[in-house]
Design an enzyme around this catalytic site. Structure first.
Site, PDB file in Angstrom:
ATOM      1  NE  ARG A 221     -72.794 -24.510 -11.131  1.00 46.52           N
ATOM      2  CZ  ARG A 221     -72.520 -25.611 -11.785  1.00 46.52           C
ATOM      3  NH1 ARG A 221     -73.390 -26.116 -12.634  1.00 46.52           N
ATOM      4  NH2 ARG A 221     -71.389 -26.247 -11.590  1.00 46.52           N
ATOM      5  N   GLY A 294     -64.852 -20.444 -10.481  1.00 48.28           N
ATOM      6  CA  GLY A 294     -63.826 -21.468 -10.312  1.00 48.28           C
ATOM      7  C   GLY A 294     -64.287 -22.773 -10.927  1.00 48.28           C
ATOM      8  CG  LEU A 300     -54.852 -40.113  -9.615  1.00 46.45           C
ATOM      9  CD1 LEU A 300     -54.590 -41.612  -9.584  1.00 46.45           C
ATOM     10  CD2 LEU A 300     -54.631 -39.500  -8.233  1.00 46.45           C
ATOM     11  CG  ASN A 303     -54.191 -41.207 -15.077  1.00 46.13           C
ATOM     12  OD1 ASN A 303     -53.253 -41.827 -15.583  1.00 46.13           O
ATOM     13  ND2 ASN A 303     -54.928 -41.685 -14.095  1.00 46.13           N
ATOM     14  CG  ASN A 351     -58.453 -33.115  -2.198  1.00 44.57           C
ATOM     15  OD1 ASN A 351     -58.291 -34.111  -1.489  1.00 44.57           O
ATOM     16  ND2 ASN A 351     -59.639 -32.702  -2.592  1.00 44.57           N
ATOM     17  CE1 TYR A 357     -60.948 -25.756  -7.325  1.00 43.38           C
ATOM     18  CE2 TYR A 357     -60.250 -26.837  -5.303  1.00 43.38           C
ATOM     19  CZ  TYR A 357     -61.111 -25.984  -5.974  1.00 43.38           C
ATOM     20  OH  TYR A 357     -62.127 -25.359  -5.288  1.00 43.38           O
ATOM     21  CE  LYS A 361     -60.346 -22.388  -6.111  1.00 43.75           C
ATOM     22  NZ  LYS A 361     -61.135 -21.171  -6.324  1.00 43.75           N
ATOM     23  CB  THR A 392     -72.041 -26.230  -4.271  1.00 44.12           C
ATOM     24  OG1 THR A 392     -70.811 -26.942  -4.423  1.00 44.12           O
ATOM     25  CG2 THR A 392     -71.874 -25.084  -3.317  1.00 44.12           C
TER      26      THR A 392
HETATM   27  P1  NAD Z   1     -70.097 -24.035  -9.132  1.00 48.84           P
HETATM   28  O1  NAD Z   1     -69.502 -24.910 -10.179  1.00 48.84           O
HETATM   29  O2  NAD Z   1     -71.439 -24.391  -8.580  1.00 48.84           O
HETATM   30  O3  NAD Z   1     -70.160 -22.526  -9.656  1.00 48.84           O
HETATM   31  C1  NAD Z   1     -69.072 -21.917 -10.297  1.00 48.84           C
HETATM   32  C2  NAD Z   1     -69.579 -20.850 -11.236  1.00 48.84           C
HETATM   33  O4  NAD Z   1     -68.429 -20.258 -11.872  1.00 48.84           O
HETATM   34  C3  NAD Z   1     -70.492 -21.403 -12.330  1.00 48.84           C
HETATM   35  O5  NAD Z   1     -71.673 -20.643 -12.408  1.00 48.84           O
HETATM   36  C4  NAD Z   1     -69.648 -21.272 -13.572  1.00 48.84           C
HETATM   37  O6  NAD Z   1     -70.400 -21.056 -14.760  1.00 48.84           O
HETATM   38  C5  NAD Z   1     -68.770 -20.092 -13.241  1.00 48.84           C
HETATM   39  N1  NAD Z   1     -67.573 -20.058 -14.109  1.00 48.84           N
HETATM   40  C6  NAD Z   1     -66.774 -21.083 -14.442  1.00 48.84           C
HETATM   41  N2  NAD Z   1     -65.850 -20.677 -15.333  1.00 48.84           N
HETATM   42  C7  NAD Z   1     -66.073 -19.363 -15.560  1.00 48.84           C
HETATM   43  C8  NAD Z   1     -65.460 -18.395 -16.413  1.00 48.84           C
HETATM   44  N3  NAD Z   1     -64.446 -18.703 -17.209  1.00 48.84           N
HETATM   45  N4  NAD Z   1     -65.958 -17.122 -16.398  1.00 48.84           N
HETATM   46  C9  NAD Z   1     -67.007 -16.806 -15.601  1.00 48.84           C
HETATM   47  N5  NAD Z   1     -67.639 -17.685 -14.795  1.00 48.84           N
HETATM   48  C10 NAD Z   1     -67.169 -18.949 -14.775  1.00 48.84           C
HETATM   49  O7  NAD Z   1     -68.999 -23.975  -7.985  1.00 48.84           O
HETATM   50  P2  NAD Z   1     -69.117 -23.531  -6.435  1.00 48.84           P
HETATM   51  O8  NAD Z   1     -69.081 -24.757  -5.614  1.00 48.84           O
HETATM   52  O9  NAD Z   1     -70.195 -22.547  -6.236  1.00 48.84           O
HETATM   53  O10 NAD Z   1     -67.690 -22.823  -6.265  1.00 48.84           O
HETATM   54  C11 NAD Z   1     -67.497 -21.416  -6.253  1.00 48.84           C
HETATM   55  C12 NAD Z   1     -66.063 -21.144  -5.834  1.00 48.84           C
HETATM   56  O11 NAD Z   1     -65.818 -21.736  -4.559  1.00 48.84           O
HETATM   57  C13 NAD Z   1     -65.022 -21.741  -6.777  1.00 48.84           C
HETATM   58  O12 NAD Z   1     -63.930 -20.859  -6.901  1.00 48.84           O
HETATM   59  C14 NAD Z   1     -64.606 -23.013  -6.069  1.00 48.84           C
HETATM   60  O13 NAD Z   1     -63.322 -23.432  -6.448  1.00 48.84           O
HETATM   61  C15 NAD Z   1     -64.672 -22.557  -4.620  1.00 48.84           C
HETATM   62  N6  NAD Z   1     -64.798 -23.638  -3.640  1.00 48.84           N
HETATM   63  C16 NAD Z   1     -65.929 -24.406  -3.575  1.00 48.84           C
HETATM   64  C17 NAD Z   1     -66.004 -25.396  -2.586  1.00 48.84           C
HETATM   65  C18 NAD Z   1     -67.225 -26.262  -2.399  1.00 48.84           C
HETATM   66  O14 NAD Z   1     -67.247 -27.063  -1.465  1.00 48.84           O
HETATM   67  N7  NAD Z   1     -68.267 -26.133  -3.205  1.00 48.84           N
HETATM   68  C19 NAD Z   1     -64.930 -25.616  -1.720  1.00 48.84           C
HETATM   69  C20 NAD Z   1     -63.802 -24.828  -1.857  1.00 48.84           C
HETATM   70  C21 NAD Z   1     -63.746 -23.828  -2.796  1.00 48.84           C
END
Ligand code: NAD
Length: 451
Positions: A221, A294, A300, A303, A351, A357, A361, A392
């Site tokens: 996803r 991810g 915080l 916590n 953040n 996180y 990153k 997302t």
């Molecule tokens: P999301 O939660 O919609 O999708 C993440 C996907 O990773 C999920 O399908 C989940 O099942 C999979 N996943 C989690 N743990 C896993 C594991 N152990 N093995 C295999 N798959 C695993 O998140 P997203 O928003 O699509 O984010 C994707 C990437 O982009 C991440 O690394 C996130 O940190 C990074 N990111 C997202 C944003 C944002 O604004 N959405 C901003 C900065 C960075």
């Protein structure tokens, strides 16, 4: 695609747009995004400057994809430019920076919506002459500032080319084509460094990944699913990996793109081995690995419990490093391949509530820095994208006020789409980008966080 969000929906509605106009409120622009049938740019390219890049640039831009005007004062000009491109590699002293002002300033009001500015310089760290080094370093401040002035979805990028690049500058073409297209819609005010190596152009720029095998983790996803789609669109066979619990969503992604669904928890001890064995057996190896999986477990620090800390560092940082190490060890990552990691603005700006996180990153950026020279010996590149606010499920979970602020606090005044991240990943993953390694490009619409 119109910008989304409460505020954006309001100012784009009939009564809302009236009120916004009266009150002088900002209206998030509709960004032009890539469609194969549409021209790369919304208008002609004005090309300026007189360095070592201008000739190869003209060569690249003679493709039917572009309409180039060399000089607005002596030649043909246009009411609305699709791009202003300036070869600043000829600037060797601070006084000569005036050439930037002379080229760009008269044309600031002659831009089509979603126009592109591109400044090309020489990598400052690799210049020995102090005057030239200072002048080239100054380009970054110009770029970041003009990005904050541009309107209507226009963006600017600075591309530094190695002083050792050969005359043809073939390593530069993939970057030019990415920047001067709708694929870079949400990439703004970024600095990209292109190395000295030559690169081979693909047979078809619309299928740059033809014949390649790509793995995308977290592909069920969100951003990962779109990365899988875009890599497949560009010609790759995609192995879409995600946790076994993601079953149905993962199969849906894989079916949509005629790829392979590969249930895989990236934190499992044998994740790399399983992936390597599968890829070697079925495809003879992997060309592209995108470490996108991810998670967040926000609290915080006061916590925070150890399980949240460990989970985030485990998925976001330890797994990507181990996966690449295992693939290399098993000889599954082919020469000429590429690694693309997904970092985050939180790894750059930090953040509140995200110490785990943010650490993970920022660590991903460390992976890029340290692995770039190691992988270069095997002809493999490694780069990262650092998304800002992307629409997302992850960002839909943010409280509404913070979410609206997150969208609006950028030069493009909106959140990005998953496709914006995916297009940037595809640019890095292309064999035509073989001269590009060690970069971190933010996909954030010039977000004001950590800017
Ligand atoms: P999301 O939660 O919609 O999708 C993440 C996907 O990773 C999920 O399908 C989940 O099942 C999979 N996943 C989690 N743990 C896993 C594991 N152990 N093995 C295999 N798959 C695993 O998140 P997203 O928003 O699509 O984010 C994707 C990437 O982009 C991440 O690394 C996130 O940190 C990074 N990111 C997202 C944003 C944002 O604004 N959405 C901003 C900065 C960075």
């Amino acid at each position: 695609m119109a910008a989304t969000g409460l505020y954006s929906n309001f100012v784009h509605s009939a009564p809302g747009s009236f009120i916004a106009k009266q009150a002088g409120l900002p209206v998030p622009p509709t960004l032009r995004r890539y469609k194969p049938s549409e021209p790369a740019l919304p208008g002609p390219v004005l090309l300026g400057g007189a360095g070592r890049v201008v000739e190869p640039l003209r060569e690249i831009l003679t493709s039917p994809d572009y309409d180039v005007i060399q000089n607005a004062t002596t030649g043909r000009s246009a009411d609305k430019y699709g791009a202003l491109v300036f070869d600043a590699t000829g600037i060797t002293s601070p006084a000569e920076l005036r050439e930037l002002f002379e080229f760009f300033a008269p044309n600031m009001r002659s831009l089509a919506p979603s126009a592109r500015f591109l400044v090309i310089g020489t990598t400052p760290e690799l210049i020995s002459d102090p005057n030239e080094h200072v002048a080239q370093r100054a380009l970054e401040g110009f770029t970041r500032s003009v990005g904050k002035e541009l309107q209507k979805g226009a963006t600017v990028q600075l591309v530094y080319v190695s002083p050792d690049a050969k005359t043809g500058l073939t390593g530069l073409e993939s970057t030019i084509r990415f920047v001067l297209s709708a694929k870079s819609a949400f990439v703004d005010a970024q600095v990209i460094r292109v190395g000295a190596d030559d690169a081979k152009a693909p047979a078809d720029w619309d299928k740059p990944l033809a014949g390649k095998v790509a793995v995308v983790t977290g592909a069920a996803r969100g951003i990962g699913a779109t990365i899988a789609e875009v890599l497949a669109r560009d010609g790759a066979h995609v192995i879409a990996a995600d946790v076994p619990q993601a079953g149905e969503a993962l199969s849906e992604t894989a079916n949509r793109i005629k790829g392979t669904a590969f249930p895989l928890d990236v934190t499992a001890d044998d994740a790399g081995t399983k992936l390597a064995e599968h890829a070697l057996e079925r495809h003879g190896g992997i060309d592209i690995i995108v470490n996108n999986a991810g998670i967040t477990r926000d609290k915080l620090l006061a916590n925070m419990d150890a399980s949240r800390w460990d989970a985030v560092i485990g998925v976001n940082l330890i797994a990507p490093q181990r996966l690449v190490n295992d693939l290399l060890e098993k000889g599954a990552l082919r020469e000429g391949g590429s690694v693309v990691d997904v970092s985050s603005i939180a790894g750059i700006a930090g953040n509140r509530g995200q110490t785990n996180y943010g650490a993970s990153k920022a660590g991903v950026i460390g992976l890029v820095d340290t692995y770039a020279p190691i992988l270069a010996e095997k002809g493999i590149t490694i780069n990262a994208v650092a998304p800002g606010f992307i629409e997302t499920k992850m960002t839909a979970a943010i409280p509404v006020a913070t979410r609206e602020a997150g969208r609006l606090m950028s030069s493009l005044q909106q959140g990005g789409q998953t496709v914006d991240v995916a297009e940037t990943v595809a640019y890095f993953a292309s064999p035509a980008s073989s001269a590009i390694t060690g970069n971190v490009v933010r996909v954030c619409g010039q977000g004001f966080l950590g800017a």
